[in-house]
Each structure stands twice: as structure tokens, then as C-alpha cells.
Design a protein around this motif. Structure first.
Motif, PDB file in Angstrom:
ATOM      1  N   GLN A  31       0.877  -1.120   0.077  1.00  0.00           N
ATOM      2  CA  GLN A  31       0.058   0.120   0.125  1.00  0.00           C
ATOM      3  C   GLN A  31       0.821   1.308  -0.090  1.00  0.00           C
ATOM      4  O   GLN A  31       0.871   2.256   0.090  1.00  0.00           O
ATOM      5  CB  GLN A  31      -0.703   0.263   1.281  1.00  0.00           C
ATOM      6  CG  GLN A  31      -2.279  -1.592   1.032  1.00  0.00           C
ATOM      7  CD  GLN A  31      -3.205  -1.195   2.067  1.00  0.00           C
ATOM      8  OE1 GLN A  31      -2.884   0.005   2.950  1.00  0.00           O
ATOM      9  NE2 GLN A  31      -3.373  -2.308   2.667  1.00  0.00           N
ATOM     10  N   HIS A  35       4.726   1.355  -4.590  1.00  0.00           N
ATOM     11  CA  HIS A  35       4.280   0.615  -5.239  1.00  0.00           C
ATOM     12  C   HIS A  35       2.729   1.151  -6.345  1.00  0.00           C
ATOM     13  O   HIS A  35       2.613   0.293  -6.900  1.00  0.00           O
ATOM     14  CB  HIS A  35       3.072  -0.789  -4.301  1.00  0.00           C
ATOM     15  CG  HIS A  35       2.767  -2.372  -4.519  1.00  0.00           C
ATOM     16  ND1 HIS A  35       3.434  -2.691  -5.008  1.00  0.00           N
ATOM     17  CD2 HIS A  35       2.189  -2.106  -4.146  1.00  0.00           C
ATOM     18  CE1 HIS A  35       2.513  -3.534  -5.705  1.00  0.00           C
ATOM     19  NE2 HIS A  35       1.472  -3.263  -5.286  1.00  0.00           N
ATOM     20  N   ARG A  36       2.763   1.756  -5.540  1.00  0.00           N
ATOM     21  CA  ARG A  36       1.137   2.725  -6.084  1.00  0.00           C
ATOM     22  C   ARG A  36       1.510   2.697  -7.618  1.00  0.00           C
ATOM     23  O   ARG A  36       1.055   2.852  -8.472  1.00  0.00           O
ATOM     24  CB  ARG A  36       0.999   3.787  -5.392  1.00  0.00           C
ATOM     25  CG  ARG A  36      -0.661   4.248  -6.369  1.00  0.00           C
ATOM     26  CD  ARG A  36      -1.068   5.629  -4.952  1.00  0.00           C
ATOM     27  NE  ARG A  36      -0.398   6.461  -5.183  1.00  0.00           N
ATOM     28  CZ  ARG A  36       0.368   7.454  -4.700  1.00  0.00           C
ATOM     29  NH1 ARG A  36      -0.597   7.094  -3.207  1.00  0.00           N
ATOM     30  NH2 ARG A  36       0.828   8.400  -4.122  1.00  0.00           N
ATOM     31  N   THR A  37       2.844   3.971  -7.440  1.00  0.00           N
ATOM     32  CA  THR A  37       3.355   4.248  -8.960  1.00  0.00           C
ATOM     33  C   THR A  37       3.965   2.910  -9.915  1.00  0.00           C
ATOM     34  O   THR A  37       3.595   2.950 -10.693  1.00  0.00           O
ATOM     35  CB  THR A  37       5.214   5.399  -8.715  1.00  0.00           C
ATOM     36  OG1 THR A  37       4.412   6.039  -7.461  1.00  0.00           O
ATOM     37  CG2 THR A  37       5.473   5.717  -9.969  1.00  0.00           C
ATOM     38  N   SER A  40       1.003   1.003 -12.353  1.00  0.00           N
ATOM     39  CA  SER A  40       0.191   2.413 -13.190  1.00  0.00           C
ATOM     40  C   SER A  40       0.118   1.997 -14.045  1.00  0.00           C
ATOM     41  O   SER A  40      -0.662   1.846 -14.752  1.00  0.00           O
ATOM     42  CB  SER A  40       0.373   3.780 -12.207  1.00  0.00           C
ATOM     43  OG  SER A  40       2.141   3.882 -13.115  1.00  0.00           O
ATOM     44  N   GLN A  43      -1.121  -4.847 -13.502  1.00  0.00           N
ATOM     45  CA  GLN A  43      -1.250  -5.137 -12.857  1.00  0.00           C
ATOM     46  C   GLN A  43      -1.784  -6.513 -13.024  1.00  0.00           C
ATOM     47  O   GLN A  43      -2.216  -7.482 -13.992  1.00  0.00           O
ATOM     48  CB  GLN A  43      -3.040  -5.091 -12.475  1.00  0.00           C
ATOM     49  CG  GLN A  43      -3.804  -4.981 -13.310  1.00  0.00           C
ATOM     50  CD  GLN A  43      -5.635  -5.073 -13.040  1.00  0.00           C
ATOM     51  OE1 GLN A  43      -5.819  -4.846 -11.547  1.00  0.00           O
ATOM     52  NE2 GLN A  43      -6.473  -4.513 -13.873  1.00  0.00           N
ATOM     53  N   LEU A  67      -3.037  -2.761  -3.191  1.00  0.00           N
ATOM     54  CA  LEU A  67      -3.157  -2.631  -3.508  1.00  0.00           C
ATOM     55  C   LEU A  67      -2.237  -3.496  -5.543  1.00  0.00           C
ATOM     56  O   LEU A  67      -1.776  -4.538  -5.130  1.00  0.00           O
ATOM     57  CB  LEU A  67      -2.436  -1.031  -4.126  1.00  0.00           C
ATOM     58  CG  LEU A  67      -3.245   0.352  -3.551  1.00  0.00           C
ATOM     59  CD1 LEU A  67      -2.274   1.309  -3.697  1.00  0.00           C
ATOM     60  CD2 LEU A  67      -3.853   0.412  -3.741  1.00  0.00           C
TER      61      LEU A  67
END
Length: 214
Positions: A31, A35-37, A40, A43, A67
Motif C-alpha cells: 500500500q 508500489h502504487r506508482t 500504474s 496489474q 493494491l
């Protein structure tokens, strides 16, 4: 990149996450900002969770996942239609998830409404009726004629009916989706019907199709 999880390791990850959730020792993995980047661009979730649209049963929270790890599909009463099937097939065939969880729970409003409709013969109004219409076939076999108490049908408890509806949903996914059925037969995926208890927070397998034992 496709998921490197097997059906067994995917199930184990969800079980361990739920144990942390029940114990109040969540790790909140995957999270962070970095990691979010990374996510992008693409997935690769390791599991699809098809659950009920209930504010108390958020899959990522109760399984302590982050995520990009769980591909979630939700409808009230986890009722199945073509878009649900397409979404689940997308998660398995395109994104490479190796596990499908059908997530039911106790005190389900959709199941309770369907049971009440069977007991009284009175259907809800508006589009809520469409949900009840799809739940009733799952549970009608559990009812029986009983004129001793002035009613037409004897209806088991909502939790008993919810468990039956959960198993019926698993059957529907595998009978309607050739892609999912093939993935299970080939060992690329497993389907697990899971019952979640709201008060305890525990997720328990009640129907397993495929190999989820390590």
C-alpha cells in the motif's frame, strides 16, 4: 507480469491475511507510494474475489491485502450475470489470477429479502426485485410446505439459506463459464466458496473446487 501464485499459495495468502485481520495485527502490505506508482503500468492480481456489495465486507481489508493483489467484483447478494462472468474471466484469463473466491457473509440482506419473499409471497419493489429474483432459485429447494403455523412455507434461517446460496453461486460460475471450468480442470485456478462472519471477522471455506492444499 502474470501472477506467480499457484491456487494453493494464493489461498494460503488470503487465509494468513484473514488471520491477521481477526487478530487485529494487520500488515497492510503493498500500500506504499512506490508500489502504487509501479502498478500504474499494469496489474497482476493473484486472486479474484466475487463478493456481496456490503459495506462491512471489503475484501482487501478482511484479507489484509494491498493494491494490485486482489481483483474484486461485487454485486448485492453476489448475484451472477454476464458482466460478472466476464469480469471473473478477465481476472483469470487475462490478468492471470490463480484463485477465485466467492465471498458470502452472515446476515445478508439480499438472502433475507429472498427468504421473506418466499415466506410471504410479497416481492420488493423497484430494481431490488431483480436481486431477489436471482437469489430465490438458490434457496427455494430449502423451503418446504408447512400449514401448521398458518404459513405456506417453512423457511430455514437466513444463515442456512445464505450458505446454500453461496454453494449455488459457485456451481453457477463453473457451469456458466467454460473458461473458468477449464482453468480449474487444468489446475491453473481453483474456486473457493467462503463464508464470512461479521462479528468475528473470520472467513471460512465451505465449498472448494480445485486444489488449494499446499
Amino acid at each position: 507480469m502474470p501472477s506467480t501464485y499457484t491456487p494453493a499459495t494464493a489461498w494460503s495468502a488470503l487465509v494468513e491475511g484473514n488471520r491477521r485481520f481477526v487478530a487485529g495485527a494487520m500488515e497492510h502490505p503493498s500500500q506504499g507510494v512506490d508500489h502504487r506508482t509501479e502498478l500504474s503500468a499494469a496489474q497482476s492480481p493473484f486472486a479474484v474475489v466475487f463478493g456481496c456489495s456490503d459495506s462491512r465486507v471489503a475484501a482487501e481489508i478482511i484479507f489484509d491485502r494491498g493494491l494490485g493483489e486482489v481483483f474484486v467484483v461485487r454485486t448485492a447478494g453476489h448475484v451472477v450475470d454476464t458482466t460478472v462472468l466476464g469480469s471473473i474471466e478477465y481476472g483469470v484469463e487475462v490478468l492471470g489470477a490463480s484463485l477465485v473466491v466467492v465471498l458470502g457473509h452472515d446476515s445478508c440482506g439480499a438472502v433475507t429479502a429472498a427468504a421473506e419473499a418466499l415466506r410471504t409471497g410479497v416481492m420488493p419493489t423497484g430494481f431490488v426485485r431483480a436481486i431477489v429474483d436471482r437469489v430465490i432459485p438458490s434457496i427455494v429447494s430449502q423451503t418446504s410446505a408447512d400449514h401448521s403455523n398458518g404459513t405456506n412455507l417453512a423457511v430455514p434461517s437466513a444463515d442456512t439459506l445464505g450458505r446454500e446460496h453461496l454453494r449455488h453461486t459457485v456451481d453457477m460460475l463453473l457451469s456458466y463459464s467454460a473458461a473458468l471450468s477449464t482453468a480449474v480442470a487444468e489446475g491453473r485456478c481453483a474456486v473457493v466458496g467462503v463464508e464470512y462472519t461479521l462479528a468475528q471477522g473470520e472467513a471460512r471455506a465451505v465449498d472448494v473446487r480445485g486444489a488449494v492444499d499446499a
